[in-house]
Design a protein around this motif. Structure first.
Motif, mmCIF file in Angstrom:
data_model
loop_
_atom_site.group_PDB
_atom_site.id
_atom_site.type_symbol
_atom_site.label_atom_id
_atom_site.label_comp_id
_atom_site.label_asym_id
_atom_site.label_seq_id
_atom_site.Cartn_x
_atom_site.Cartn_y
_atom_site.Cartn_z
ATOM 1 N N UNK A 1 0.836 -1.201 0.000
ATOM 2 C CA UNK A 1 0.000 0.000 0.000
ATOM 3 C C UNK A 1 0.870 1.250 0.000
ATOM 4 N N UNK A 2 0.425 2.244 -0.761
ATOM 5 C CA UNK A 2 1.131 3.527 -0.684
ATOM 6 C C UNK A 2 0.371 4.449 0.269
ATOM 7 N N UNK A 3 1.102 5.061 1.186
ATOM 8 C CA UNK A 3 0.523 6.097 2.047
ATOM 9 C C UNK A 3 1.419 7.324 1.878
ATOM 10 N N UNK A 4 0.833 8.410 1.431
ATOM 11 C CA UNK A 4 1.635 9.628 1.247
ATOM 12 C C UNK A 4 0.796 10.857 1.572
ATOM 13 N N UNK A 5 1.492 11.937 1.859
ATOM 14 C CA UNK A 5 0.845 13.206 2.194
ATOM 15 C C UNK A 5 1.265 14.244 1.171
ATOM 16 N N UNK A 6 0.408 15.214 0.897
ATOM 17 C CA UNK A 6 0.832 16.311 0.021
ATOM 18 C C UNK A 6 0.199 17.619 0.445
ATOM 19 N N UNK A 7 0.951 18.680 0.202
ATOM 20 C CA UNK A 7 0.478 20.014 0.599
ATOM 21 C C UNK A 7 1.191 21.061 -0.263
ATOM 22 N N UNK A 8 0.473 22.119 -0.609
ATOM 23 C CA UNK A 8 1.032 23.149 -1.486
ATOM 24 C C UNK A 8 1.544 24.360 -0.703
ATOM 25 N N UNK A 9 2.636 24.938 -1.218
ATOM 26 C CA UNK A 9 3.216 26.151 -0.643
ATOM 27 C C UNK A 9 3.393 27.173 -1.756
ATOM 28 N N UNK A 10 3.234 28.431 -1.432
ATOM 29 C CA UNK A 10 3.508 29.479 -2.419
ATOM 30 C C UNK A 10 3.959 30.754 -1.722
ATOM 31 N N UNK A 11 4.599 31.613 -2.498
ATOM 32 C CA UNK A 11 4.956 32.915 -1.969
ATOM 33 C C UNK A 11 3.678 33.652 -1.588
ATOM 34 N N UNK A 12 3.689 34.214 -0.397
ATOM 35 C CA UNK A 12 2.468 34.848 0.121
ATOM 36 C C UNK A 12 1.907 35.912 -0.823
ATOM 37 N N UNK A 13 2.814 36.647 -1.476
ATOM 38 C CA UNK A 13 2.348 37.757 -2.322
ATOM 39 C C UNK A 13 2.356 37.439 -3.816
ATOM 40 N N UNK A 14 2.580 36.167 -4.179
ATOM 41 C CA UNK A 14 2.505 35.812 -5.599
ATOM 42 C C UNK A 14 1.032 35.643 -5.974
ATOM 43 N N UNK A 15 0.716 35.732 -7.284
ATOM 44 C CA UNK A 15 -0.709 35.695 -7.681
ATOM 45 C C UNK A 15 -1.417 34.390 -7.304
ATOM 46 N N UNK A 16 -2.671 34.547 -6.908
ATOM 47 C CA UNK A 16 -3.526 33.398 -6.594
ATOM 48 C C UNK A 16 -4.485 33.204 -7.755
ATOM 49 N N UNK A 17 -4.888 31.958 -7.990
ATOM 50 C CA UNK A 17 -5.923 31.717 -9.004
ATOM 51 C C UNK A 17 -7.209 31.386 -8.242
ATOM 52 N N UNK A 18 -7.906 30.324 -8.648
ATOM 53 C CA UNK A 18 -9.155 29.999 -7.917
ATOM 54 C C UNK A 18 -8.887 29.559 -6.480
ATOM 55 N N UNK A 19 -7.759 28.904 -6.266
ATOM 56 C CA UNK A 19 -7.419 28.440 -4.920
ATOM 57 C C UNK A 19 -6.786 29.627 -4.184
ATOM 58 N N UNK A 20 -7.608 30.400 -3.535
ATOM 59 C CA UNK A 20 -7.106 31.682 -3.039
ATOM 60 C C UNK A 20 -6.808 31.699 -1.536
ATOM 61 N N UNK A 21 -6.279 32.837 -1.107
ATOM 62 C CA UNK A 21 -5.923 33.018 0.297
ATOM 63 C C UNK A 21 -7.219 33.106 1.103
ATOM 64 N N UNK A 22 -7.344 32.259 2.082
ATOM 65 C CA UNK A 22 -8.570 32.265 2.895
ATOM 66 C C UNK A 22 -9.338 30.977 2.708
ATOM 67 N N UNK A 23 -9.655 30.639 1.450
ATOM 68 C CA UNK A 23 -10.451 29.431 1.239
ATOM 69 C C UNK A 23 -9.570 28.205 1.021
ATOM 70 N N UNK A 24 -8.381 28.407 0.517
ATOM 71 C CA UNK A 24 -7.519 27.261 0.196
ATOM 72 C C UNK A 24 -6.141 27.375 0.844
#
Lengths: 258, 133
Positions: free
Chosen positions: A215-238
């Motif tokens: 079985x594979x068990x893995x975790x993932x999470x996204x990081x970005x520069x705080x002031x770089x542009x956001x798309x639909x996944x924005x600051x606050x909701x995502x």
């Protein structure tokens, strides 16, 4: 002026970096957290330390997997220490590659892929094709050793021009067709527990049915520069702010006199 | 009956865009109200005029992986009639269903498809109607 260090050059040219955890204690925290919760959720009469995640398919029925996974995700994201330790696994590398004023995805994801299970597939995609900003990087942590179909695949950065040219010819009929066209250019990541993978999610990636017997068990999470542009996944909701520097705090609070 | 969700990551032709979380909630609610089992959604790529996921779902529907597709909205249907026809023909041939969650429209029979096509035309022509009274 020297623009990029060796890590950055590597990340740009290859599309990903695999390194040993910068903080083995943190990796252990994440693994122990998952094992403890699993032992409790599955009502197993064993010490959590003896739970072999590679063999998880022996304890959970396929049709119950998603329920268990969702419960675990909910517990992971309620634990602030989990979030902190997750970041500590690759803090310095994230600073090198992404920056030191950061936003972190609000919910850390958990993938569990049983051998031959078709229900948790993620077909070839780039996160930017479905609402993520091209400024994001993904920190992917294996909780077991991953190889071949037990792992994820990614298109090597140097093949991206070829990919874009082929894609724009509009001869691709479906997602399966897209995979078939680029199958030869996809690389399965070989990575062990205790290492981390930081990758460029603009590159097409995904997984196949896990044809190994583990079985594979893995975790993932996204990081970005705080002031770089956001798309639909924005600051606050995502995303939520992870680190703000003092000068930024002063700038945000500043008002001209008068 | 198992329904596979289908959400969008780009602006719909009517200019609207909703968070994927919201689209999934709308689909989940529509499925629950009709007693259908909702299977986690596939997301259409954000690339302009791209319908790779749509065609992938048609392929999977044909392979009997589920009983129907639960769209977030009728606005997700491809603009070309021949591409919509591929879905309609499959529904009729394999006795499948498509649910448009926002509008609460279910298509199963030929008459449902004819009604839907008229509805799509009306929606399209509405862009020429005055917006202010």
């Amino acid at each position: 002026m020297k623009l990029y260090n060796k890590f950055e050059k590597n990340f740009i040219n290859k599309g990903f970096i695999i390194n040993k955890s910068e903080n083995p204690k943190s990796t252990r925290y994440l693994s122990n957290f998952l094992k403890k919760r699993l032992v409790r959720l599955l009502n197993l009469k064993i010490n959590f330390k003896n739970l072999n995640l590679n063999q998880l398919h022996l304890y959970v029925k396929s049709n119950e997997l998603n329920k268990i996974r969702l419960k675990l995700i909910s517990q992971i994201n309620k634990d602030l220490k989990f979030r902190r330790n997750y970041f500590l696994v690759a803090k310095n590398m994230i600073h090198h590659i992404v920056g030191n004023e950061l936003a972190m995805q609000i919910n850390i994801n958990l993938s569990i892929q049983f051998p031959n299970d078709e229900s948790s597939l993620l077909p070839i995609h780039s996160d930017t094709w479905s609402g993520d900003s091209p400024f994001e990087s993904v920190l992917w942590l294996p909780m077991v050793n991953c190889y071949r179909t037990k792992s994820m695949f990614i298109l090597e950065a140097k093949k991206m021009d070829y990919f874009n040219k082929t894609f724009s010819k509009k001869s691709i009929k479906s997602v399966d067709d897209l995979y078939s066209k680029f199958k030869k250019n996809l690389k399965f990541i070989k990575i062990n527990y205790g290492e981390f993978l930081l990758f460029n999610q603009n590159l097409p990636h995904g997984n196949l049915i896990n044809r190994t017997n583990e079985t594979r068990v893995s975790l993932n999470c996204r990081f970005k520069g705080l002031f770089t542009p956001y798309m639909q996944k924005d600051l606050g909701s995502f995303f939520s702010p992870l680190k703000l520097r003092a000068a930024t705090k002063l700038g945000l609070d500043y008002k001209l006199p008068g | 009956m198992i329904f596979k969700g289908y959400i969008s990551s780009r602006k719909l032709p009517d200019g609207t865009i909703n968070h994927q979380k919201v689209q999934n909630l709308v689909i989940r609610d529509a499925c629950e109200k009709r007693g259908y089992e909702f299977k986690l959604s596939s997301t259409e790529y954000g690339i302009k005029n791209c319908f790779l996921t749509y065609f992938q779902l048609i392929k999977e529907l044909k392979a009997n992986k589920y009983d129907g597709i639960a769209f977030y909205s009728i606005a997700q249907l491809p603009p070309q009639k021949k591409d919509r026809k591929k879905l309609y023909e499959l529904i009729l041939k394999k006795k499948k269903t498509a649910l448009f969650s926002l509008e609460n429209i279910l298509i199963k029979h030929k008459r449902d498809m004819n009604k839907l096509e008229i509805f799509l035309k009306l929606k399209d022509f509405l862009k020429y109607s005055p917006k202010k009274i």
